[in-house]
Motif scaffolding. Sequence first.
Motif, PDB file in Angstrom:
ATOM      1  N   ASP A  26       0.816  -1.218   0.000  1.00 48.75           N
ATOM      2  CA  ASP A  26       0.000   0.000   0.000  1.00 48.75           C
ATOM      3  C   ASP A  26       0.849   1.267   0.000  1.00 48.75           C
ATOM      4  N   ASN A  68      -0.372   4.461  -1.612  1.00 49.47           N
ATOM      5  CA  ASN A  68      -1.433   5.221  -0.943  1.00 49.47           C
ATOM      6  C   ASN A  68      -0.887   6.377  -0.113  1.00 49.47           C
ATOM      7  N   HIS A  96      -5.166  -0.157  -3.631  1.00 45.17           N
ATOM      8  CA  HIS A  96      -4.547   1.084  -4.083  1.00 45.17           C
ATOM      9  C   HIS A  96      -5.594   2.160  -4.346  1.00 45.17           C
ATOM     10  N   TYR A 128      -3.058   4.172  -8.828  1.00 42.08           N
ATOM     11  CA  TYR A 128      -1.902   3.449  -9.359  1.00 42.08           C
ATOM     12  C   TYR A 128      -1.870   3.569 -10.872  1.00 42.08           C
TER      13      TYR A 128
END
Length: 353
Positions: free
Chosen positions: A141, A144, A315, A318
């Motif tokens: 992640d 993020n 996500h 992305y």
Amino acid sequence: MNIALVTGSAGLIGSESVAFFAEKFDLVIGIDNNLRSYFFGAEASTDWNRKGLEEKFSNYRHYKADIRSEEEIGKIFAEYGADIKLVVHTAAQPSHDWAAREPFTDFTVNANGTLVMLESTRKYCPEAVFIFTSTNKVYGDTPNYLPLVELETRWEIDQNHAYFEHGIDELMSIDHSKHSIFGASKVAADVMVQEYGRYFGMKTAVFRGGCLTGPNHSGAQLHGFLAYLMKCAITGNHYTIFGYKGKQVRDNIHSWDLVNMFWHFYQNPRPGEVYNAGGGRFSNCSMQEGITVCEEITGNKMNFSYADDNRSGDHIWYISDLSKFKAHYPDWTWKYDLKTTLTQMYDNISKRV
């Protein structure tokens, strides 16, 4: 004899590889035991695709073997030996939601299965090019925590950030993040493929895919974003958006474009390489934007709802940076944009539902 061997050969990327390489190799060997139907139910079965390949390509030979079995896979490799010039390993458990249900199954398919394929290649055809379809989930992640900005229909990265122009590159860390169980098993396989290239000098390549898509995708709720979205748009089945206001962004690469990347690498291979592989700035959309395009193509209003809970480790934004691959292989570029891909899906899925 020149032989290409493809695992997951009835799946999206596997079947595209079979069709692509059947014109370039004397024989294409496919390995697929339709575990996808076990993962996602009968609606996700790839049997229809396998039958189509066997009917269309006279130089295709199918084996219903389990990639986790050293004995089964070893027998196939031993039969053909050094005539195998290319191994395209696409077989996998592909859903991070499903992986949490059966971690042992997920890991043995994704990690152990990849090791079996690597060892069989090293033992029987060490000069073959070995291509592995990894995933952007190996970055966990971490994306993020980039500086993201909320726009009307999508999240976007701050335009002053280095990733704004082209997307996320291969230098992003795969450590210290939440990957999902699926992402962790793919990390293990990803690193092992690199290691067989760097340690043993084999011609291996890792392709870290964004959303891999195309008309032959057997989309299901837990895997196959665009295919399942289009299926719901056609049938009127309910679709659930999980979290992030439906503004989470995915890049989408057509299966043909990805397999064409494999072909370019095969012609000029390098040991232990890693490439991000996705639609980049050329082909991407948010959930909201994807729904809009599906409604435009089908002429149907989609039946969907929103759930506040996002998928763990999912996500928010992305987009893949393919600059490294394009620098190594400047003759490659995308052929299919988002709308063309979804239109192909509409035509194909409409015949099957």
